[in-house]
Design a protein around this motif. Structure first.
Motif, PDB file in Angstrom:
ATOM      1  N   CYS A  63       0.747  -1.191  -0.101  1.00 35.63           N
ATOM      2  CA  CYS A  63       0.025  -0.109   0.116  1.00 35.63           C
ATOM      3  C   CYS A  63       0.777   1.209  -0.100  1.00 35.63           C
ATOM      4  O   CYS A  63       0.722   2.148  -0.709  1.00 35.63           O
ATOM      5  CB  CYS A  63      -0.887  -0.064   0.960  1.00 35.63           C
ATOM      6  N   VAL A  64       1.749   1.355   0.889  1.00 36.21           N
ATOM      7  CA  VAL A  64       2.739   2.419   0.892  1.00 36.21           C
ATOM      8  C   VAL A  64       3.747   2.703  -0.449  1.00 36.21           C
ATOM      9  O   VAL A  64       3.630   3.841  -0.940  1.00 36.21           O
ATOM     10  CB  VAL A  64       3.787   2.370   2.342  1.00 36.21           C
ATOM     11  N   ARG A  90       1.023   3.831  -3.150  1.00 34.29           N
ATOM     12  CA  ARG A  90       0.376   5.194  -2.885  1.00 34.29           C
ATOM     13  C   ARG A  90       1.356   6.137  -2.534  1.00 34.29           C
ATOM     14  O   ARG A  90       1.274   7.474  -2.797  1.00 34.29           O
ATOM     15  CB  ARG A  90      -0.645   4.924  -1.579  1.00 34.29           C
ATOM     16  N   GLU A  91       2.488   6.005  -1.820  1.00 39.28           N
ATOM     17  CA  GLU A  91       3.442   6.891  -1.485  1.00 39.28           C
ATOM     18  C   GLU A  91       4.905   6.581  -1.993  1.00 39.28           C
ATOM     19  O   GLU A  91       5.865   6.115  -0.935  1.00 39.28           O
ATOM     20  CB  GLU A  91       3.512   7.081   0.224  1.00 39.28           C
ATOM     21  N   PRO A  92       5.066   6.049  -3.325  1.00 42.47           N
ATOM     22  CA  PRO A  92       6.387   5.876  -3.593  1.00 42.47           C
ATOM     23  C   PRO A  92       7.696   6.697  -3.333  1.00 42.47           C
ATOM     24  O   PRO A  92       8.806   6.095  -3.190  1.00 42.47           O
ATOM     25  CB  PRO A  92       6.288   5.831  -5.406  1.00 42.47           C
ATOM     26  N   LEU A  93       7.609   7.962  -3.219  1.00 44.71           N
ATOM     27  CA  LEU A  93       8.520   8.786  -2.934  1.00 44.71           C
ATOM     28  C   LEU A  93       8.910   8.824  -1.270  1.00 44.71           C
ATOM     29  O   LEU A  93      10.030   9.008  -1.039  1.00 44.71           O
ATOM     30  CB  LEU A  93       8.143  10.314  -3.393  1.00 44.71           C
ATOM     31  N   ARG A  94       8.036   8.438  -0.808  1.00 44.53           N
ATOM     32  CA  ARG A  94       8.222   8.282   0.974  1.00 44.53           C
ATOM     33  C   ARG A  94       8.501   7.011   1.187  1.00 44.53           C
ATOM     34  O   ARG A  94       8.599   6.905   2.548  1.00 44.53           O
ATOM     35  CB  ARG A  94       7.105   9.042   1.632  1.00 44.53           C
ATOM     36  N   TYR A  95       8.333   6.073   0.121  1.00 45.20           N
ATOM     37  CA  TYR A  95       8.258   4.666   0.791  1.00 45.20           C
ATOM     38  C   TYR A  95       9.580   4.290   1.369  1.00 45.20           C
ATOM     39  O   TYR A  95       9.346   3.704   2.830  1.00 45.20           O
ATOM     40  CB  TYR A  95       8.384   3.780  -0.527  1.00 45.20           C
ATOM     41  N   THR A 111      11.724   6.071   3.321  1.00 40.80           N
ATOM     42  CA  THR A 111      11.828   7.121   4.753  1.00 40.80           C
ATOM     43  C   THR A 111      10.389   6.218   5.714  1.00 40.80           C
ATOM     44  O   THR A 111      10.673   6.706   6.938  1.00 40.80           O
ATOM     45  CB  THR A 111      11.514   8.410   4.462  1.00 40.80           C
ATOM     46  N   ILE A 112       9.422   5.882   5.266  1.00 44.15           N
ATOM     47  CA  ILE A 112       8.368   5.343   5.963  1.00 44.15           C
ATOM     48  C   ILE A 112       8.779   4.146   6.525  1.00 44.15           C
ATOM     49  O   ILE A 112       8.607   3.858   7.583  1.00 44.15           O
ATOM     50  CB  ILE A 112       7.002   5.233   5.251  1.00 44.15           C
ATOM     51  N   THR A 158      -5.936   3.896  -5.895  1.00 47.77           N
ATOM     52  CA  THR A 158      -4.814   4.367  -6.633  1.00 47.77           C
ATOM     53  C   THR A 158      -4.480   3.831  -7.864  1.00 47.77           C
ATOM     54  O   THR A 158      -4.160   4.473  -8.753  1.00 47.77           O
ATOM     55  CB  THR A 158      -3.658   4.213  -5.311  1.00 47.77           C
TER      56      THR A 158
END
Length: 315
Positions: free
Chosen positions: A125-126, A129-134, A136-137, A226
């Protein structure tokens, strides 16, 4: 003459169930059982070895995959002792203490696997949905914390099960419905009130397997939302392909479990014992064997490394 009942766990025993109709064919039933365990152990150890030995695979997706392999090994090791006793040694008697310990480990590793599947759904999911922050998350430290929390949750919730079962009274010898000990099967044989045990067992199931299943479904709703918003068909397919292996693992784990629950809750008539035993085997024995195969076939990085191991000279 009245049959005495016992609450001391060292004074009563359980009889493990053989495959109905095949009690005299151990030499044949032992072959597929042993094959399942051999494939489970080899497959999961191979996955863990590849992830550990290849630095480029030290990413969240593959670290969670190695956790899934550890859970699968634990689940296989939990069912193995009694299965070997029944199908290889013809020994069907198991002491209450050993039975309670086995059901603790079976249910603990089963819930660990469910939680790891949830963590893998969160990872996908991360990533989508959030590939640029993957990166760091999902840091390595956070992945380690997730793994620790998964183990603590599973062990802590199941520790009371053997204690609560030890307070019940049983006949000196009782026959189980499976070749291993599971909580509902042992509970139905009690001669005393099981209200507390049943209530606690239901709470554990709903707060672990039930909640995990709902959150996995929610994760895929967000993923689908997404993916459908991506303009390019090729990019949609690429994004969805990263989830195929995980979807297969989820279906392998939850389909027999849901089927068994539905039959117990809504079945109009009692089905043959073989149906319940088959679904139970599918739930506990098949995922540890098939998960490594699914990920080896569908994940290029794992497949390439396995081919290198099998044919080192060609690579």
């Amino acid at each position: 003459m009245a049959i005495s009942k016992h609450s001391n766990a060292s004074s009563f025993f359980f009889i493990l169930m053989d495959l109905p109709g095949l009690e005299t064919s151990h030499c044949w039933t032992a072959i597929p059982i042993c094959l399942i365990y051999i494939l489970s152990v080899l497959g999961n150890i191979t996955i863990m070895h590849i992830v550990k030995s290849v630095p480029s695979l030290h990413t969240p997706m593959y670290l969670f995959l190695s956790m899934l392999s550890m859970a699968d090994l634990g689940l296989s090791a939990s069912t193995l002792p009694s299965m070997v006793a029944v199908f290889l040694l013809g020994q069907r008697m198991i002491g209450a203490v050993a039975c309670f310990m086995q059901l603790f480990f079976i249910h603990t590793f089963s819930v660990i696997e469910s939680a790891v599947l949830l963590a893998m759904a969160f990872d996908r999911c991360v990533a989508i949905r959030e590939p640029l922050r993957y990166a760091t998350i999902l840091t390595t430290r956070r992945i380690g914390a997730i793994g620790l929390a998964v183990v603590i949750r599973s062990a802590a919730l199941h520790l009371p099960l053997p204690v609560l079962l030890g307070r019940l009274t049983f006949q000196p010898v009782s026959a189980l419905s499976h070749s291993y000990c599971v909580h509902p099967d042992v509970l139905r044989l009690s001669c005393s009130s099981t209200l507390v045990n049943s209530g606690f067992g239901l709470f554990v199931m709903l707060s672990t397997l039930g909640m995990d299943a709902v959150l996995i479904l929610l994760s895929y709703v967000l993923i689908l939302k997404t993916v459908l918003s991506i303009a390019s068909n090729a990019e949609r397919l690429k994004a969805f392909n990263t989830c195929i292996s995980h979807i297969c693992a989820v279906l392998l784990f939850y389909t027999p479990l849901v089927s068994l629950s539905m039959i117990h809750r809504f079945g109009k008539k009692k089905l043959p014992a073989q149906v319940y035993m088959l679904l139970s085997y599918l739930h506990f024995l098949m995922p540890p064997m098939l998960n490594p195969i699914v990920y080896s076939v569908k994940t290029k990085e794992i497949r390439v490394r396995i081919l290198k191991m099998l044919h080192p000279k060609k690579h």
